[in-house]
Write an enzyme that holds these catalytic residues in place. Structure first.
Site, PDB file in Angstrom:
ATOM      1  N   TYR A 224       0.858  -1.190  -0.001  1.00 44.13           N
ATOM      2  CA  TYR A 224      -0.091   0.063  -0.220  1.00 44.13           C
ATOM      3  C   TYR A 224       0.735   1.284  -0.163  1.00 44.13           C
ATOM      4  O   TYR A 224       0.509   2.421  -1.006  1.00 44.13           O
ATOM      5  CB  TYR A 224      -1.014   0.244   1.324  1.00 44.13           C
ATOM      6  CG  TYR A 224      -1.909  -1.013   1.240  1.00 44.13           C
ATOM      7  CD1 TYR A 224      -3.135  -0.785   0.513  1.00 44.13           C
ATOM      8  CD2 TYR A 224      -1.936  -2.227   1.907  1.00 44.13           C
ATOM      9  CE1 TYR A 224      -4.179  -1.988   0.402  1.00 44.13           C
ATOM     10  CE2 TYR A 224      -2.758  -3.382   1.828  1.00 44.13           C
ATOM     11  CZ  TYR A 224      -3.941  -3.093   1.237  1.00 44.13           C
ATOM     12  OH  TYR A 224      -4.863  -3.927   1.222  1.00 44.13           O
TER      13      TYR A 224
ATOM     14  N   ASN B 211     -12.725   0.523  -5.737  1.00 42.40           N
ATOM     15  CA  ASN B 211     -12.312   0.091  -7.272  1.00 42.40           C
ATOM     16  C   ASN B 211     -13.637  -0.585  -7.678  1.00 42.40           C
ATOM     17  O   ASN B 211     -13.803  -1.562  -7.456  1.00 42.40           O
ATOM     18  CB  ASN B 211     -11.061  -1.132  -6.923  1.00 42.40           C
ATOM     19  CG  ASN B 211     -10.809  -1.607  -8.541  1.00 42.40           C
ATOM     20  OD1 ASN B 211     -11.337  -1.046  -9.625  1.00 42.40           O
ATOM     21  ND2 ASN B 211      -9.873  -2.453  -8.551  1.00 42.40           N
TER      22      ASN B 211
ATOM     23  N   CYS C  17      -6.597  -4.929  -7.832  1.00 42.77           N
ATOM     24  CA  CYS C  17      -6.452  -4.495  -6.517  1.00 42.77           C
ATOM     25  C   CYS C  17      -6.078  -5.527  -5.632  1.00 42.77           C
ATOM     26  O   CYS C  17      -5.635  -5.633  -4.554  1.00 42.77           O
ATOM     27  CB  CYS C  17      -7.741  -3.500  -5.825  1.00 42.77           C
ATOM     28  SG  CYS C  17      -9.037  -4.415  -6.154  1.00 42.77           S
ATOM     29  N   HIS C  18      -6.358  -6.780  -6.007  1.00 44.72           N
ATOM     30  CA  HIS C  18      -5.835  -7.998  -5.158  1.00 44.72           C
ATOM     31  C   HIS C  18      -4.220  -8.275  -5.384  1.00 44.72           C
ATOM     32  O   HIS C  18      -3.827  -9.016  -4.430  1.00 44.72           O
ATOM     33  CB  HIS C  18      -6.672  -9.308  -6.084  1.00 44.72           C
ATOM     34  CG  HIS C  18      -6.165  -9.636  -7.447  1.00 44.72           C
ATOM     35  ND1 HIS C  18      -6.682  -9.028  -8.425  1.00 44.72           N
ATOM     36  CD2 HIS C  18      -4.966 -10.434  -8.106  1.00 44.72           C
ATOM     37  CE1 HIS C  18      -6.230  -9.367  -9.524  1.00 44.72           C
ATOM     38  NE2 HIS C  18      -5.191 -10.075  -9.219  1.00 44.72           N
TER      39      HIS C  18
ATOM     40  N   GLU D 219      -2.356 -16.279 -10.180  1.00 46.75           N
ATOM     41  CA  GLU D 219      -1.329 -15.740 -10.755  1.00 46.75           C
ATOM     42  C   GLU D 219       0.031 -16.125 -10.342  1.00 46.75           C
ATOM     43  O   GLU D 219       1.171 -15.582 -10.542  1.00 46.75           O
ATOM     44  CB  GLU D 219      -1.382 -14.104 -10.343  1.00 46.75           C
ATOM     45  CG  GLU D 219      -2.516 -13.324 -11.164  1.00 46.75           C
ATOM     46  CD  GLU D 219      -2.797 -12.187 -10.843  1.00 46.75           C
ATOM     47  OE1 GLU D 219      -1.628 -11.358 -10.380  1.00 46.75           O
ATOM     48  OE2 GLU D 219      -3.695 -11.450 -11.472  1.00 46.75           O
TER      49      GLU D 219
END
Length: 176
Positions: free
Chosen positions: A110, A133, A141-142, A168
């Site tokens: 962040y 978002n 945003c993950h 991912e």
């Protein structure tokens, strides 16, 4: 009269509500049960001043195709027109930097994201931007985590965040 198209698609993380205007994809909502879907349609109708068109998928065909490829593991970068009208100011600036600068399979803190937009002390404000978002998954945003390695919060729930990060390759796939 302005319109937006919407539909719900099944994914590995549950049903996703998708909506698009003539400008592009405008909304993605997690856990799109009938109640969540109805609330999203109502909110978009008011915020966009537009009439909803259910399952009219000409504007949604490409977002659906790309999301299916993402969940199949064959697409790493979305190439979609986006309608940013549901985001403004600092939040939009942070979300655009996230989209442009945090690639598939990577994460950012962040505070690091705050520094990237020239506001190094604004880690909490970045958290608020992630919570606002309107285009999660597509605007990833993950991929924003706590500097100490914690997952941080997530509007779709921490299990959904874990699943996306595992997809991912950032986190190991769960054993069960």
């Amino acid at each position: 009269m302005k319109t937006f198209e919407w539909t719900v698609i099944g994914t590995d993380i549950g049903p996703l509500f998708l909506a698009a205007t003539g400008e592009g994809l405008v909304s993605v909502v997690f856990h799109a049960s009938p109640a969540v879907r109805d609330r999203a349609v109502g909110q978009l109708t008011g915020r966009l001043g537009a009439e909803p068109l259910e399952d009219a998928t000409s504007r949604l065909a490409e977002p659906i195709r790309q999301l299916q490829a993402y969940f199949a593991g064959t697409l790493h970068d979305f190439a979609l027109p986006l309608d940013w009208s549901l985001s403004a100011g600092f939040n939009r600036q942070v979300l655009r930097e996230l989209l442009a600068g945090v690639e598939y399979g990577t994460v950012v803190g962040y505070g690091d994201l705050a520094a990237r937009v020239g506001q190094p002390g604004a880690a909490q404000a970045v958290g608020a931007a992630m919570g606002s978002n309107p285009l999660p998954v597509v605007v990833p945003c993950h991929r924003v985590v706590e500097t100490d390695g914690g997952l941080g919060g997530f509007g779709g729930g921490l299990e959904t965040k874990r699943q996306l990060l595992a997809l991912e390759g950032v986190l190991p796939q769960p054993l069960f």
